[in-house]
Design an enzyme around this catalytic site. Structure first.
Site, PDB file in Angstrom:
ATOM      1  N   GLU A  27     -28.006  73.497 -24.796  1.00 46.48           N
ATOM      2  CA  GLU A  27     -29.283  74.536 -25.025  1.00 46.48           C
ATOM      3  C   GLU A  27     -30.567  74.040 -24.877  1.00 46.48           C
ATOM      4  O   GLU A  27     -30.836  72.738 -24.800  1.00 46.48           O
ATOM      5  CB  GLU A  27     -29.058  75.125 -26.340  1.00 46.48           C
ATOM      6  CG  GLU A  27     -28.970  74.071 -27.480  1.00 46.48           C
ATOM      7  CD  GLU A  27     -29.635  74.606 -28.893  1.00 46.48           C
ATOM      8  OE1 GLU A  27     -30.988  75.423 -28.498  1.00 46.48           O
ATOM      9  OE2 GLU A  27     -29.190  74.639 -29.819  1.00 46.48           O
ATOM     10  N   LYS A 162     -27.439  75.171 -38.899  1.00 48.70           N
ATOM     11  CA  LYS A 162     -28.935  74.804 -39.229  1.00 48.70           C
ATOM     12  C   LYS A 162     -28.948  74.336 -40.622  1.00 48.70           C
ATOM     13  O   LYS A 162     -28.492  75.161 -41.337  1.00 48.70           O
ATOM     14  CB  LYS A 162     -29.892  75.861 -38.989  1.00 48.70           C
ATOM     15  CG  LYS A 162     -30.800  75.757 -37.646  1.00 48.70           C
ATOM     16  CD  LYS A 162     -32.126  76.554 -37.532  1.00 48.70           C
ATOM     17  CE  LYS A 162     -31.489  78.042 -37.293  1.00 48.70           C
ATOM     18  NZ  LYS A 162     -32.683  78.705 -36.458  1.00 48.70           N
TER      19      LYS A 162
HETATM   20  N1  PSU Z   1     -30.470  74.282 -35.364  1.00 51.04           N
HETATM   21  C1  PSU Z   1     -31.596  73.286 -35.524  1.00 51.04           C
HETATM   22  N2  PSU Z   1     -32.674  73.631 -34.572  1.00 51.04           N
HETATM   23  C2  PSU Z   1     -32.798  74.749 -33.719  1.00 51.04           C
HETATM   24  C3  PSU Z   1     -31.737  75.534 -33.681  1.00 51.04           C
HETATM   25  C4  PSU Z   1     -30.658  75.256 -34.377  1.00 51.04           C
HETATM   26  O1  PSU Z   1     -31.369  72.442 -36.155  1.00 51.04           O
HETATM   27  O2  PSU Z   1     -33.948  74.817 -33.027  1.00 51.04           O
HETATM   28  C5  PSU Z   1     -32.010  76.623 -32.786  1.00 51.04           C
HETATM   29  C6  PSU Z   1     -30.679  76.846 -32.014  1.00 51.04           C
HETATM   30  O3  PSU Z   1     -30.828  77.120 -30.613  1.00 51.04           O
HETATM   31  C7  PSU Z   1     -29.948  78.125 -32.615  1.00 51.04           C
HETATM   32  C8  PSU Z   1     -31.152  79.040 -32.937  1.00 51.04           C
HETATM   33  O4  PSU Z   1     -29.167  78.989 -31.708  1.00 51.04           O
HETATM   34  O5  PSU Z   1     -32.054  77.999 -33.775  1.00 51.04           O
HETATM   35  C9  PSU Z   1     -30.970  80.074 -33.928  1.00 51.04           C
HETATM   36  O6  PSU Z   1     -31.912  80.921 -34.077  1.00 51.04           O
HETATM   37  P1  PSU Z   1     -31.760  82.280 -34.884  1.00 51.04           P
HETATM   38  O7  PSU Z   1     -31.259  81.892 -36.162  1.00 51.04           O
HETATM   39  O8  PSU Z   1     -33.096  82.824 -34.630  1.00 51.04           O
HETATM   40  O9  PSU Z   1     -30.850  83.065 -34.184  1.00 51.04           O
END
Ligand code: PSU
Ligand code: MN
Length: 307
Positions: A27, A162
């Site tokens: 990603e 996360k």
């Molecule tokens: N985990 C991390 N750093 C990130 C992400 C996840 O430690 O930058 C990113 C990934 O791309 C994940 C996204 O798919 O954050 C999820 O964002 P949201 O909660 O807005 O869907």
């Protein structure tokens, strides 16, 4: 116009897919929004190298110039890393609008899965998936990554969700969505920076071949969803579970005190955790993505060997 008009697949990735060689999707939100420059670029290059060392072709995915790009040149990777937070963050709902505008965007887990599936890539390595936020009972903040896992047949290798999320709530929504959660050499769901959490996984597997077998079975059953493989950060790079939980708690308290919320919250918290751990969190983050890339490549190799 067909979907192919909107895709720009690198020659290397296209050839690997055509010859049924192992390919691992990567990603790019982690590059644009997850880490500062230049560490984000170093991480992206190192992760691609780890995929190659383990026998697969890396396919980093992003939106650039109105195309869904699969497999990035070194120049494009550098541009993406330098653009950083100025780039858009493309989750599923953003894709069409961002292609029309031609804006540069990092793709989240949800969008990377969607594009990987379009081109026939079945294995994808990341750091942490999005999930259910702490306090979601009032904010309803639940990542589109969880729904994508229920409907798109791509296996995602992560080190947990996360760090700032609510792990038990995230596991509940994965169960509701019918997503198998596999612990790779672990009985408990890892907590991103830490190797353990109090929450058990559904199944523990020990080898890439065993994971490939489950992927094949789910496909033979005609099931449309993905699989989540949780792979703990290596011991040498991990942060103690109690220590990191205290730091995350402190970062959240600081955010509340300063009135930071919604879109600004994640970047604020990640930066605050970086400060509170004396920079250790970034090192750990990079190490766990590389580790996930290695395991993902080995699973991709095992999957190809089954056909
Ligand atoms: N985990 C991390 N750093 C990130 C992400 C996840 O430690 O930058 C990113 C990934 O791309 C994940 C996204 O798919 O954050 C999820 O964002 P949201 O909660 O807005 O869907
Ligand atoms: Mn959200």
């Amino acid at each position: 116009m067909s979907i192919h008009a909107h895709l720009a697949i690198s020659e290397e990735v296209a050839a690997a897919l055509a010859e049924n060689q192992p390919v691992v999707a990567l990603e790019s939100t982690i590059i644009t929004h997850g880490m500062p420059y230049p560490q984000n670029l170093e991480m992206a290059q190192a992760v691609e190298a780890v995929v190659r060392e383990n026998g697969a072709v890396p396919a980093t995915i992003a939106l650039l110039g109105g195309k869904l790009r699969v497999g990035l040149t070194e120049d494009v990777l550098e541009t993406l890393a330098r653009t950083g937070l100025e780039a858009a963050k493309a989750s599923r709902r953003d894709v069409a609008a961002l292609l029309v505008s031609g804006k540069t965007a990092g793709t989240t887990v949800a969008t990377t899965m969607q594009i990987a599936d379009l081109v026939g890539i079945r294995i994808f390595a990341t750091g942490g998936i999005g999930g259910v936020h702490r306090g979601a009972e009032t904010t309803f903040d639940i990542s589109a990554d969880l729904r994508e896992l229920s409907q798109t047949p791509v296996t995602v290798i992560c080190a947990g969700a996360k760090s700032i999320l609510d792990i038990p709530k995230t596991l509940e929504v994965l169960e509701t969505n019918g997503v198998p959660v596999i612990g790779y050499q672990t009985d408990v769901f890892p907590a991103f920076f830490a190797r353990t959490s109090p929450y058990p996984v559904d199944y523990r597997l020990e080898t890439p071949g065993e994971v490939a077998e489950i992927i094949t079975m789910q496909r033979e059953l005609g099931m449309q969803g993905g699989i989540l493989v949780a792979n703990p950060v290596p011991e040498a790079d991990a942060i103690d579970a109690d220590e990191i939980e205290a730091r995350i708690g402190a970062a959240i308290a600081d955010a509340e005190a300063e009135g930071v919320s919604r879109k600004d919250l994640t970047p604020y918290l990640l930066n605050r955790i970086f400060e509170l751990t004396g920079g250790k969190s970034l090192e750990t983050n990079i190490a766990l993505v590389k580790h996930n890339a290695a395991i993902a490549a080995r699973i991709a190799v095992a999957l190809v060997a089954r056909h």
